[in-house]
Structure formats: structure tokens, C-alpha cells
Design a protein around this motif. Structure first.
Motif, PDB file in Angstrom:
ATOM      1  N   GLY A 186       0.814  -1.206   0.000  1.00  0.00           N
ATOM      2  CA  GLY A 186       0.000   0.000   0.000  1.00  0.00           C
ATOM      3  C   GLY A 186       0.847   1.256   0.000  1.00  0.00           C
ATOM      4  N   PHE A 187       1.897   1.246   0.824  1.00  0.00           N
ATOM      5  CA  PHE A 187       2.785   2.417   0.854  1.00  0.00           C
ATOM      6  C   PHE A 187       3.443   2.636  -0.494  1.00  0.00           C
ATOM      7  N   GLU A 188       3.936   1.568  -1.102  1.00  0.00           N
ATOM      8  CA  GLU A 188       4.622   1.702  -2.378  1.00  0.00           C
ATOM      9  C   GLU A 188       3.675   2.203  -3.472  1.00  0.00           C
ATOM     10  N   ALA A 189       2.440   1.706  -3.484  1.00  0.00           N
ATOM     11  CA  ALA A 189       1.470   2.164  -4.481  1.00  0.00           C
ATOM     12  C   ALA A 189       1.184   3.656  -4.312  1.00  0.00           C
ATOM     13  N   GLY A 190       0.984   4.073  -3.071  1.00  0.00           N
ATOM     14  CA  GLY A 190       0.740   5.485  -2.814  1.00  0.00           C
ATOM     15  C   GLY A 190       1.947   6.346  -3.127  1.00  0.00           C
ATOM     16  N   LEU A 191       3.126   5.840  -2.797  1.00  0.00           N
ATOM     17  CA  LEU A 191       4.355   6.585  -3.056  1.00  0.00           C
ATOM     18  C   LEU A 191       4.526   6.836  -4.554  1.00  0.00           C
ATOM     19  N   ARG A 192       4.280   5.797  -5.354  1.00  0.00           N
ATOM     20  CA  ARG A 192       4.374   5.970  -6.807  1.00  0.00           C
ATOM     21  C   ARG A 192       3.367   7.004  -7.300  1.00  0.00           C
ATOM     22  N   ALA A 193       2.155   6.949  -6.766  1.00  0.00           N
ATOM     23  CA  ALA A 193       1.118   7.882  -7.191  1.00  0.00           C
ATOM     24  C   ALA A 193       1.488   9.325  -6.825  1.00  0.00           C
TER      25      ALA A 193
END
Length: 204
Positions: A186-193
Motif C-alpha cells: 500500500g505504501f509503495e502504491a501510494g508513493l508511486r502515485a
């Protein structure tokens, strides 16, 4: 600071007091008030020590060799997240504090330098950095709140119980695993966004 951070992992932010730290150190509370006027001063010092420890970690040294601004921005905030997660309520302690010395400036300089060298004006670099910083702090506050601390009797979110409770709200139920199932993903997905948004919205 060593004692305060160790005690934080045992009792959490609400249980951390100058009196409790004094008991651990076998000194009276007034002796600590000589150094810290109140709990806010203590938390400022603890946040400063957290950042010092992060800047001494090997993963932070790797940031010095990064040349792509996206990698540097993501790398710094991955390191910050891991640091905050290593302490119970670490993000709550860190959030809103004022550092007690200038040691934070070196870590900020490292991150901003890559952005400026890649074409961001200094103000735009600061906005880009702060945007990802706020995402990271907020994410970890929520992450630590929902994970809980079972070893101290603080339960996290039970997805099965949540599904039963929200049976009449299927979309909310379906959101559960995405929101609470894998905090790393979840953190990685948000970070990319967020970084994609920075690239699109903040001019270079």
C-alpha cells in the motif's frame, strides 16, 4: 534519549511521561525538567534523535549516490518510514515536532540537491519534498494505528470481523484488504502515485 525511545516501544506515546523516564533512570522528575520543560520538548528531542539515527544508516548513505530525483525522493521516504516503524507510535512522536538542532539540515540538503540538479527551482524542490513527506508521515500514522501492538494488548484491525460488521456495505468490505491487508504494498502504491503527481503538477 535511548531510555525514552526504548520506553516508547514498551508503553506507547500516551504512556510515555517524564516521570516514567525518571523511574527508568532512577532519577527524580525535577532532574529531567532541568533538560525538558514539558513533554513537547521531550518529543522534539526524540524526533531529532530518530532522524540522526536514520541519517547514520547504510540505506541513507545510498541516497548520496542517487542521481534520479524520483529514486532519491522515494528512497529518502522509504528510509523515513522504516525508521518510524521501528518505534511504537513513531510517526505520532515525529509528527509536528521541532528539531532541537541543525542535524536535520544535512538530510534535507541531500534530498533537495538531487531535485535542484534535475531542474527543480529551490522552492519547487521544497514543495515536492514536503508533499511526499506529508504523505509518508500520514501513511505511517494510519499504518501504526491499524496494525496495533498485540504484544502489549493493543489489537489491530481484524479483517474478518470488519467484513461481518460491514456486511451491508460491500464496497467498504472490498476495500478492507486493499487498505489494511499489505501495508508495504500500500505504501509503495501510494508513493508511486504521489511522485507521479509531483512530476505532473510541479514544474521544472
Amino acid at each position: 534519549m535511548d531510555t525514552a525511545l526504548e520506553l516508547l516501544n514498551e508503553v506507547g506515546l500516551e504512556g510515555l511521561t517524564l516521570r516514567r523516564i525518571g523511574q527508568e533512570l532512577d532519577v527524580r522528575a525535577p532532574a529531567l525538567y532541568w533538560h525538558f520543560k514539558n513533554k513537547r520538548d521531550l518529543l522534539d528531542a526524540m524526533a531529532t534523535e530518530m532522524l540522526r539515527r536514520m541519517s547514520r544508516a547504510e540505506e541513507f548513505e545510498a541516497l548520496l549516490r542517487m542521481t534520479d530525483w524520483r529514486d532519491a525522493l522515494a528512497g529518502f521516504h522509504r528510509a523515513l518510514r522504516r525508521t518510524l516503524l521501528s518505534y511504537r507510535d513513531g510517526a505520532k512522536v515525529y509528527s509536528g515536532t521541532r528539531f532541537t538542532d541543525n542535524s536535520y539540515a544535512e538530510t534535507m540538503q541531500v534530498s533537495l540537491r538531487v531535485l535542484v540538479e534535475e531542474g527543480f527551482a529551490p522552492g519547487a524542490a521544497a514543495r515536492a519534498f514536503y508533499t511526499v513527506y506529508c504523505y509518508t508521515i500520514g501513511y505511517v500514522i494510519e499504518e501504526q494505528s491499524t496494525t496495533g501492538h498485540p504484544e502489549q494488548g493493543v489489537e489491530g484491525i481484524d479483517l474478518a470481523e470488519r467484513e461481518r460488521r460491514l456486511a451491508d456495505y460491500p464496497l467498504a468490505v472490498a476495500a478492507g484488504p486493499e487498505l489494511f491487508g499489505d501495508p508495504e504494498a500500500g505504501f509503495e502504491a501510494g508513493l508511486r502515485a504521489v511522485i507521479a503527481g509531483v512530476e505532473a503538477a510541479i514544474p521544472r
